[in-house]
Design a protein around this motif. Structure first.
Motif, PDB file in Angstrom:
ATOM      1  N   MET A  70       0.850  -1.188   0.000  1.00 57.76           N
ATOM      2  CA  MET A  70       0.000   0.000   0.000  1.00 57.76           C
ATOM      3  C   MET A  70       0.893   1.248   0.000  1.00 57.76           C
ATOM      4  O   MET A  70       0.452   2.322  -0.403  1.00 57.76           O
ATOM      5  CB  MET A  70      -0.982   0.006   1.183  1.00 57.76           C
ATOM      6  N   HIS A  71       2.128   1.075   0.421  1.00 57.23           N
ATOM      7  CA  HIS A  71       3.165   2.078   0.201  1.00 57.23           C
ATOM      8  C   HIS A  71       4.015   1.587  -0.972  1.00 57.23           C
ATOM      9  O   HIS A  71       4.606   0.511  -0.903  1.00 57.23           O
ATOM     10  CB  HIS A  71       4.014   2.274   1.468  1.00 57.23           C
ATOM     11  N   GLY A  72       4.022   2.373  -2.045  1.00 56.40           N
ATOM     12  CA  GLY A  72       4.564   1.881  -3.307  1.00 56.40           C
ATOM     13  C   GLY A  72       6.021   1.470  -3.261  1.00 56.40           C
ATOM     14  O   GLY A  72       6.452   0.612  -4.033  1.00 56.40           O
ATOM     15  N   ASP A  73       6.786   2.069  -2.343  1.00 60.38           N
ATOM     16  CA  ASP A  73       8.224   1.768  -2.280  1.00 60.38           C
ATOM     17  C   ASP A  73       8.522   0.664  -1.264  1.00 60.38           C
ATOM     18  O   ASP A  73       9.640   0.594  -0.757  1.00 60.38           O
ATOM     19  CB  ASP A  73       9.017   3.045  -1.969  1.00 60.38           C
ATOM     20  N   GLU A  74       7.553  -0.173  -0.964  1.00 61.15           N
ATOM     21  CA  GLU A  74       7.746  -1.233   0.033  1.00 61.15           C
ATOM     22  C   GLU A  74       7.363  -2.593  -0.564  1.00 61.15           C
ATOM     23  O   GLU A  74       6.299  -3.144  -0.288  1.00 61.15           O
ATOM     24  CB  GLU A  74       6.904  -0.922   1.280  1.00 61.15           C
ATOM     25  N   PRO A  75       8.253  -3.151  -1.407  1.00 65.18           N
ATOM     26  CA  PRO A  75       7.873  -4.322  -2.214  1.00 65.18           C
ATOM     27  C   PRO A  75       8.125  -5.690  -1.573  1.00 65.18           C
ATOM     28  O   PRO A  75       7.754  -6.711  -2.159  1.00 65.18           O
ATOM     29  CB  PRO A  75       8.783  -4.179  -3.445  1.00 65.18           C
ATOM     30  N   GLN A 122       7.598   5.469  -4.857  1.00 63.97           N
ATOM     31  CA  GLN A 122       7.269   6.388  -3.768  1.00 63.97           C
ATOM     32  C   GLN A 122       6.215   5.761  -2.859  1.00 63.97           C
ATOM     33  O   GLN A 122       5.483   4.857  -3.249  1.00 63.97           O
ATOM     34  CB  GLN A 122       6.753   7.717  -4.310  1.00 63.97           C
ATOM     35  N   ARG A 123       6.151   6.273  -1.642  1.00 66.63           N
ATOM     36  CA  ARG A 123       5.237   5.781  -0.626  1.00 66.63           C
ATOM     37  C   ARG A 123       3.777   6.034  -1.011  1.00 66.63           C
ATOM     38  O   ARG A 123       2.930   5.157  -0.916  1.00 66.63           O
ATOM     39  CB  ARG A 123       5.561   6.497   0.689  1.00 66.63           C
ATOM     40  N   ARG A 124       3.513   7.261  -1.456  1.00 61.54           N
ATOM     41  CA  ARG A 124       2.129   7.708  -1.646  1.00 61.54           C
ATOM     42  C   ARG A 124       1.570   7.286  -3.000  1.00 61.54           C
ATOM     43  O   ARG A 124       2.310   6.866  -3.887  1.00 61.54           O
ATOM     44  CB  ARG A 124       2.077   9.241  -1.496  1.00 61.54           C
ATOM     45  N   MET A 161       1.276  -5.976   5.083  1.00 65.56           N
ATOM     46  CA  MET A 161       2.705  -6.145   4.814  1.00 65.56           C
ATOM     47  C   MET A 161       3.361  -4.821   4.412  1.00 65.56           C
ATOM     48  O   MET A 161       2.946  -4.184   3.442  1.00 65.56           O
ATOM     49  CB  MET A 161       2.906  -7.167   3.687  1.00 65.56           C
ATOM     50  N   HIS A 162       4.410  -4.459   5.137  1.00 66.79           N
ATOM     51  CA  HIS A 162       5.133  -3.204   4.885  1.00 66.79           C
ATOM     52  C   HIS A 162       6.639  -3.426   4.919  1.00 66.79           C
ATOM     53  O   HIS A 162       7.117  -4.456   5.382  1.00 66.79           O
ATOM     54  CB  HIS A 162       4.777  -2.158   5.952  1.00 66.79           C
ATOM     55  N   ASP A 163       7.366  -2.403   4.426  1.00 63.19           N
ATOM     56  CA  ASP A 163       8.804  -2.299   4.669  1.00 63.19           C
ATOM     57  C   ASP A 163       9.038  -1.105   5.572  1.00 63.19           C
ATOM     58  O   ASP A 163       8.318  -0.108   5.477  1.00 63.19           O
ATOM     59  CB  ASP A 163       9.565  -2.050   3.362  1.00 63.19           C
ATOM     60  N   GLN A 164      10.065  -1.205   6.422  1.00 63.88           N
ATOM     61  CA  GLN A 164      10.452  -0.050   7.231  1.00 63.88           C
ATOM     62  C   GLN A 164      11.905   0.308   6.918  1.00 63.88           C
ATOM     63  O   GLN A 164      12.662  -0.493   6.396  1.00 63.88           O
ATOM     64  CB  GLN A 164      10.281  -0.352   8.717  1.00 63.88           C
TER      65      GLN A 164
HETATM   66 ZN   LIG Z   1       4.468   1.100   4.868  1.00 63.99          ZN
END
Ligand SMILES: [Zn+2]
Length: 396
Positions: A70-75, A122-124, A161-164
Motif C-alpha cells: 500500500m506504500h509503493g516503495d515497500e515491495p 514512492q510511498r504515496r 505487509m510493509h517495509d520499514q
Molecule cells: Zn508502509
C-alpha cells in the motif's frame, strides 16, 4: 519454523533483482493464471487506472486477507506473496501442510495495492495521498478498494505487509529491526478484544520462531492507535490483524533475506491459523517483544580527531544514506550524508570505521553530503567525495 521447507525451492526468481513494478506484477500473474488452484481477478483500479489484483486460493471456513505494498516503495511483502504462491501451487513432500492450510482457510491476497506508487518508487499514491492514512476519508481509489474488499471478505485474519527504514533498530540489542511486528490497537487504550488477542498470540508465536534464527533482530512497533490507518480499523472491525514490517539486515541491503523471513512467517502463521495452534501462546510473550527504536547509522566513523575553533577534539561521525530508504536500487541509495557529530558511542551501524589516530582535514557540516578526508599521518586515508567513498586505506 518449517526447517524442512526449503525456501530456495519456491523463491520466485523473476523477483530476485528487478524492482517490483506493475508491469512485472502483471507478467507474473499472467503466468500463474494458467495454473491450478488460484482464482485471479481484477478487483479494482488505481488512480492512474492500473489493475489491482485479488488472488484467492483455498476452500476452508477461515478467511484470511493479506495485502502488500500500500506504500509503493515497500515491495518485500509482494515478493514474499509470490514465493508463497509457488509453495501453495507445488506438488511435493509438503502436500500435507499445504492441504492443511487450503482445507482450513480461504486466502485472499491483494499484492501491490499501490501500483502507481510502485511505478515511481514512492510511498504515496498518484494523488499524493498516503493510503494508510486514508481509511476515514476514503479519498483514494486504493483505500476505497481495500475497504470494499474487507467488507466483502469479512476476514477472520488480516496481514498488513510493509517495509520499514533500515535505520530502525531493536531496543536493548542495537541490532537492526529486520522484522517488526504489531497487533495494531483498535482504540487509545489498546484494548484486547477477542480478535486482537488472536493477533497478539500469533505475533508472540512469530517472534518465538524468529528468535531462534535471528535473535535480537525482531522488534515491536508502537502501540499508539492511529485512527486513520487500515490495520487499526480492521482490528476494530473484528479482523485479527497483524502488521509485518520488513527492515534492514547486515550485509543484505537488497532485502532478499527479509523477504525469505516474510515467506517463513506467513507459512508459519497460516499453519498456526489452520491448526488453531496460536491459542497456546501467552500474551505476556507479546508484551515482552522489545520496541523499535533508532540507534543505528548506515556508517559510523568512531574516535576521529576533529579540528574546531576551540582546538582539536575527539568525536564520532554518523552518516546515513541520503535517500533514507534502502529498498531503492543500490546506485540511488549509496550517497552518504552527515547525520550527527559528537559522542555517538550509544549507537551501532551497518558499517563501522574505527578512526583512532585519524584526523579530519577540513571542517564539516551537519546534513551535507560527505565531502571530507581523514588521514592517520601514515599515508592511510579515507576520502569521501559528493557522498561516495572514493579512497580507503590500502591495507583494507
Ligand atoms: Zn508502509
Amino acid at each position: 519454523m518449517h526447517h524442512s521447507v526449503k525456501y530456495s525451492s519456491y523463491k520466485e526468481l523473476l523477483l530476485n533483482s528487478t524492482w517490483m513494478n506493475h508491469a512485472l506484477l502483471k507478467q507474473i500473474i499472467g503466468r500463474i493464471a494458467g495454473q491450478k488452484k488460484m482464482e485471479i481477478k481484477v478487483a479494482g483500479y488505481s488512480a492512474q487506472q492500473r489493475e489491482i489484483y485479488q488472488l484467492s486460493v483455498g476452500s476452508g471456513p477461515i478467511s484470511v486477507m493479506l495485502w502488500s505494498q500500500m506504500h509503493g516503495d515497500e515491495p518485500t511483502g509482494t515478493r514474499a506473496f509470490f514465493d508463497l504462491f509457488n509453495f501453495l501451487q507445488a506438488d511435493d513432500e509438503h502436500d500435507e501442510l499445504r492441504q492443511l492450510i487450503l482445507s482450513k482457510c480461504t486466502l485472499h491476497f491483494v499484492p501491490m495495492l499501490n501500483p502507481d506508487g510502485a511505478e515511481t518508487r514512492q510511498r504515496r499514491n498518484a494523488q499524493g495521498i498516503d493510503i494508510n492514512r486514508d481509511f476515514l476519508q476514503q479519498q483514494s481509489p486504493e483505500a476505497q478498494l481495500l475497504t470494499r474488499l474487507h467488507q466483502e471478505i469479512q476476514p477472520d485474519f488480516g496481514f498488513n505487509m510493509h517495509d520499514q527504514e533500515a535505520l530502525w533498530s531493536v531496543t536493548g540489542t542495537k541490532k537492526p529491526a529486520s522484522i517488526s511486528l504489531l497487533a495494531p490497537p483498535a482504540d487509545d487504550q489498546a484494548s484486547v478484544s477477542p480478535n486482537r488477542l488472536k493477533a497478539m498470540q500469533l505475533v508472540a508465536g512469530i517472534h518465538e520462531i524468529l528468535s531462534s534464527g535471528i535473535p535480537g533482530y525482531v522488534g515491536k512497533w508502537s502501540e499508539t492507535f492511529e485512527p486513520r490507518a487500515f490495520g487499526d480499523n480492521f482490528q476494530r472491525l473484528g479482523t485479527a490483524t497483524i502488521l509485518i514490517e520488513a527492515g534492514g539486515y547486515p550485509g543484505a541491503a537488497d532485502r532478499q533475506y527479509v523477504r525469505e523471513l516474510n515467506f517463513k512467517i506467513l507459512l508459519y502463521a497460516l499453519e498456526q491459523i489452520a491448526t488453531a495452534g496460536y491459542q497456546h501462546q501467552n500474551v505476556v510473550a507479546y508484551h515482552q517483544i522489545p520496541q523499535n527504536t533508532k540507534e543505528l547509522f548506515h556508517l559510523l566513523i568512531k574516535n576521529l580527531l576533529l579540528p574546531t575553533q576551540a582546538g582539536i577534539i575527539k568525536a564520532d561521525i554518523g552518516l546515513n544514506h541520503s535517500h533514507n530508504f534502502d529498498a531503492l536500487p543500490l546506485q540511488q541509495q549509496a550517497l552518504y550524508a552527515i547525520q550527527d557529530i559528537g559522542d555517538l558511542s550509544t549507537y551501532n551501524a551497518y558499517q563501522i570505521i574505527d578512526a583512532q589516530g585519524y584526523q579530519l582535514e577540513h571542517a564539516l557540516n551537519l546534513c551535507d553530503l560527505a565531502n571530507f578526508t581523514i588521514t592517520d599521518g601514515l599515508n592511510n586515508t579515507y576520502r569521501f567525495q559528493n557522498g561516495r567513498i572514493i579512497l580507503t586505506p590500502k591495507f583494507e
